[in-house]
Design a protein around this motif. Structure first.
Motif, PDB file in Angstrom:
ATOM      1  N   LEU A   1      43.765 -29.401  76.106  1.00  0.00           N
ATOM      2  CA  LEU A   1      42.472 -28.983  76.652  1.00  0.00           C
ATOM      3  C   LEU A   1      41.379 -29.988  76.304  1.00  0.00           C
ATOM      4  O   LEU A   1      40.549 -30.328  77.153  1.00  0.00           O
ATOM      5  CB  LEU A   1      42.106 -27.600  76.115  1.00  0.00           C
TER       6      LEU A   1
ATOM      7  N   THR B   1      41.926 -33.114  78.495  1.00  0.00           N
ATOM      8  CA  THR B   1      41.676 -32.872  79.912  1.00  0.00           C
ATOM      9  C   THR B   1      40.188 -32.694  80.194  1.00  0.00           C
ATOM     10  O   THR B   1      39.641 -33.295  81.125  1.00  0.00           O
ATOM     11  CB  THR B   1      42.448 -31.622  80.388  1.00  0.00           C
TER      12      THR B   1
ATOM     13  N   THR C   1      37.943 -35.474  82.205  1.00  0.00           N
ATOM     14  CA  THR C   1      37.343 -35.027  83.465  1.00  0.00           C
ATOM     15  C   THR C   1      35.834 -35.183  83.437  1.00  0.00           C
ATOM     16  O   THR C   1      35.217 -35.606  84.426  1.00  0.00           O
ATOM     17  CB  THR C   1      37.713 -33.560  83.744  1.00  0.00           C
TER      18      THR C   1
ATOM     19  N   PHE D   1      40.334 -32.442  87.474  1.00  0.00           N
ATOM     20  CA  PHE D   1      40.792 -31.644  86.335  1.00  0.00           C
ATOM     21  C   PHE D   1      42.262 -31.290  86.485  1.00  0.00           C
ATOM     22  O   PHE D   1      43.046 -31.390  85.528  1.00  0.00           O
ATOM     23  CB  PHE D   1      39.955 -30.372  86.220  1.00  0.00           C
ATOM     24  N   GLY D   2      42.659 -30.866  87.676  1.00  0.00           N
ATOM     25  CA  GLY D   2      44.052 -30.509  87.908  1.00  0.00           C
ATOM     26  C   GLY D   2      44.978 -31.696  87.720  1.00  0.00           C
ATOM     27  O   GLY D   2      46.076 -31.552  87.165  1.00  0.00           O
TER      28      GLY D   2
ATOM     29  N   MET E   1      45.222 -32.349  83.967  1.00  0.00           N
ATOM     30  CA  MET E   1      45.996 -31.322  83.278  1.00  0.00           C
ATOM     31  C   MET E   1      47.499 -31.496  83.481  1.00  0.00           C
ATOM     32  O   MET E   1      48.304 -31.208  82.586  1.00  0.00           O
ATOM     33  CB  MET E   1      45.562 -29.930  83.780  1.00  0.00           C
ATOM     34  N   SER E   2      47.886 -32.004  84.637  1.00  0.00           N
ATOM     35  CA  SER E   2      49.308 -32.098  84.964  1.00  0.00           C
ATOM     36  C   SER E   2      49.914 -33.467  84.681  1.00  0.00           C
ATOM     37  O   SER E   2      51.105 -33.670  84.908  1.00  0.00           O
ATOM     38  CB  SER E   2      49.512 -31.762  86.450  1.00  0.00           C
TER      39      SER E   2
ATOM     40  N   LEU F   1      50.629 -23.304  80.856  1.00  0.00           N
ATOM     41  CA  LEU F   1      49.800 -24.396  81.379  1.00  0.00           C
ATOM     42  C   LEU F   1      49.111 -23.987  82.669  1.00  0.00           C
ATOM     43  O   LEU F   1      47.915 -24.241  82.868  1.00  0.00           O
ATOM     44  CB  LEU F   1      50.670 -25.629  81.616  1.00  0.00           C
ATOM     45  N   MET F   2      49.844 -23.332  83.551  1.00  0.00           N
ATOM     46  CA  MET F   2      49.269 -22.876  84.818  1.00  0.00           C
ATOM     47  C   MET F   2      48.201 -21.812  84.586  1.00  0.00           C
ATOM     48  O   MET F   2      47.154 -21.818  85.253  1.00  0.00           O
ATOM     49  CB  MET F   2      50.362 -22.326  85.721  1.00  0.00           C
TER      50      MET F   2
ATOM     51  N   ALA G   1      45.018 -23.509  83.349  1.00  0.00           N
ATOM     52  CA  ALA G   1      44.344 -24.176  84.466  1.00  0.00           C
ATOM     53  C   ALA G   1      43.648 -23.154  85.357  1.00  0.00           C
ATOM     54  O   ALA G   1      42.506 -23.375  85.806  1.00  0.00           O
ATOM     55  CB  ALA G   1      45.347 -24.988  85.277  1.00  0.00           C
TER      56      ALA G   1
ATOM     57  N   THR H   1      39.571 -22.880  85.942  1.00  0.00           N
ATOM     58  CA  THR H   1      39.077 -22.960  87.311  1.00  0.00           C
ATOM     59  C   THR H   1      38.255 -21.731  87.687  1.00  0.00           C
ATOM     60  O   THR H   1      37.173 -21.844  88.279  1.00  0.00           O
ATOM     61  CB  THR H   1      40.250 -23.116  88.301  1.00  0.00           C
TER      62      THR H   1
END
Length: 224
Positions: free
Chosen positions: A18, A21, A25, A152-153, A156-157, A199-200, A203, A207
């Motif tokens: 976190l 990321t 970002t 951001f996505g 994160m990935s 993780l999902m 995110a 969001t």
């Protein structure tokens, strides 16, 4: 599975992910948004080439960005004296370089579609240059928001770039994505799937929180 989530090492991995990321970002947005707006506004020789290069970088493989940062930060590299290779800072640098073209390109495209109309309206209202720029940013807020969320996505990935410059060092540079990759290689598929779901969810939470704050700010502005 709950024991896995409450494990101290896993909590540290989530926290590191976190931090990396959000920081990358934020930095990429602070650079990419003004760059995209300026690229749309200013005409200069070679502008089409700059746009083409930026679009190419938007689709560049993350491992290539990671390799470039690695070569810069390695001991014999031009920035090797800084000692940043295989650190949190190195991963952030790689992420920022990966995200800037994405955010810049999306903002530039959105501004190219709408800036002319917005500026024409500002002129009819007697707005000065600063007021026109403020109105432009305000009217493009949704597009800018989606550019930031897209960045951001992507951050994160990301796996490849941060694996190269971070080294996936336990208790130091191991992130959720590199942990999932490691668990998959070790055959721990159930734990890898579980961490992927976490993780999902993270995110999604970030969001939704950002979207809520943005909508709340819009309603506040409308009331005034």
């Amino acid at each position: 599975m709950l024991e896995t989530l409450l494990d101290g090492e896993i909590i540290g991995i989530i926290t590191l992910t976190l931090r990396m990321t959000l920081l990358s970002t934020f930095i990429a947005s602070a650079i990419g948004i003004p760059a995209g707006l300026m690229l749309e506004r200013v005409d200069f020789a070679g502008k089409n080439l700059v746009v083409s290069v930026n679009r190419t970088l938007m689709a560049s493989p993350p491992v290539v960005i990671g390799l470039v940062v690695y070569l810069l930060l390695m001991r014999r590299g031009p920035l090797g004296f800084m000692g940043l290779l295989f650190t949190f800072e190195a991963m952030v640098i790689a992420q920022v370089l990966l995200l800037i073209p994405i955010i810049c390109g999306m903002v530039y495209t959105a501004a190219g579609r709408n800036a002319g109309r917005i500026r024409s309206f500002a002129v009819t209202m007697g707005a000065n240059r600063l007021q026109t720029q403020f109105l432009l940013v305000r009217e493009l807020s949704n597009e800018i928001y989606f550019a930031v969320i897209t960045g951001f996505g992507r951050a994160m990935s990301e796996v490849g770039a941060i694996m190269i410059v971070g080294g996936n060092i336990r208790f130091h540079t191991r992130t959720m994505t590199t942990t999932i990759s490691l668990l998959r290689n070790q055959g721990e598929i159930d734990q890898a799937i579980f961490l992927g779901a976490v993780l999902m969810l993270i995110a999604l939470f970030v969001t939704l929180t950002t979207d809520f704050l943005r909508r709340r700010e819009q309603r506040t502005d409308e009331n005034f």
